[in-house]
Design an enzyme around this catalytic site. Structure first.
Site, short mmCIF file in Angstrom:
data_model
loop_
_atom_site.label_atom_id
_atom_site.label_comp_id
_atom_site.label_asym_id
_atom_site.label_seq_id
_atom_site.Cartn_x
_atom_site.Cartn_y
_atom_site.Cartn_z
N HIS A 25 27.81 39.07 34.82
CA HIS A 25 28.32 39.66 36.06
C HIS A 25 29.34 40.77 35.75
O HIS A 25 29.22 41.89 36.27
CB HIS A 25 28.99 38.56 36.89
CG HIS A 25 29.57 39.02 38.18
ND1 HIS A 25 28.96 38.81 39.40
CD2 HIS A 25 30.72 39.69 38.46
CE1 HIS A 25 29.71 39.33 40.36
NE2 HIS A 25 30.79 39.86 39.82
N GLU A 26 30.30 40.47 34.91
CA GLU A 26 31.33 41.46 34.57
C GLU A 26 30.75 42.61 33.75
O GLU A 26 31.18 43.76 33.88
CB GLU A 26 32.49 40.79 33.82
CG GLU A 26 33.23 39.72 34.61
CD GLU A 26 33.85 40.25 35.89
OE1 GLU A 26 34.12 41.48 35.96
OE2 GLU A 26 34.05 39.46 36.83
N HIS A 29 29.46 45.23 36.10
CA HIS A 29 30.50 46.14 36.59
C HIS A 29 30.85 47.20 35.54
O HIS A 29 30.94 48.39 35.85
CB HIS A 29 31.77 45.34 36.92
CG HIS A 29 31.65 44.43 38.10
ND1 HIS A 29 31.09 44.82 39.29
CD2 HIS A 29 32.03 43.13 38.28
CE1 HIS A 29 31.13 43.82 40.15
NE2 HIS A 29 31.69 42.78 39.56
#
Length: 221
Positions: A25-26, A29
């Site tokens: 997820h990170e 980003h």
């Protein structure tokens, strides 16, 4: 409090699943911000799939471990990716950049959840793993965890990704009102997580999405 070795094993599986899911997820980003022209995440070593680069000692390890031992489960979080919207390349507005970076994280979760579901179906239908095996349970759990993270993070509440998207779509004349409301958002998020009836707002679509993907995979294989 007594916890059996079997229970502890599943707690560690839960924490491992969360660590990997949060890391991806990170990474989403960081990868998107980097592609848009801001090299801050790359300079900070965040454009990587290494879970250690994205893990938060409390949110990714301690809290999920404690929640698993107490039987409450719950959610965790990774170390936020730092980036500078003003540094994106010319031709891309800061509002657009914020939206793209925000949705990149949940997008990675839905990709991972889908890949896990299809892998699970293939391994099961080909007889590689038994429907009664632990691996069968682990793959399904990992898949639905990622779909849950996807829908949870899209809630329009700062500091969740959906909150950043909502802020970007808020007209400038209402930004001050949004910022004032955002100060209460963490308490709302806590309420959403703690109240079972309210939690259904993201658990129901996560379950529906998981079943839909599994049905599609079964139809293909």
């Amino acid at each position: 409090m007594n916890i059996t070795p079997e229970q502890m094993r599943w707690v560690l599986i839960y924490v491992f699943t969360l660590v990997v899911s949060v890391a991806l997820h990170e990474f989403g980003h960081a990868f998107m911000a980097d592609k848009l022209g801001d090299d801050t995440p790359r300079r900070q070593g965040r454009v990587t799939l290494n879970p250690l680069a994205h893990a938060d000692p409390i949110g990714t390890l301690a809290l999920p471990l404690l929640g698993g031992i107490l039987g409450g489960g719950g959610f965790g979080w990774g170390r936020p990716v730092e980036w500078q919207p003003a540094r994106v390349r010319r031709g891309i507005s800061m509002a657009t950049a914020k939206i793209l970076v925000a949705i990149a994280g949940p997008f990675m979760n839905i990709v991972l959840g889908t890949v896990l579901a299809f892998t699970h179906v293939v391994l099961t239908t080909k007889g590689v793993i038994s429907p009664q095996s632990d691996m069968n349970k682990v793959l399904y759990f990992a898949s639905i965890t990622n779909f849950t993270l996807f829908f949870f993070n899209l809630l329009p509440l700062p500091p969740l990704d959906g909150g950043h998207v909502a802020e970007s779509f808020t007209p400038y004349r209402h930004r001050k009102t949004f910022e004032q409301w955002a100060t209460y958002a963490p308490f709302i998020i806590l309420g959403v997580m703690m109240i079972p009836q309210v939690r259904q707002v993201f658990l129901i679509p996560a379950g529906w999405c998981t079943r839909t993907v599994y049905d599609a995979a079964l139809a293909l294989f």
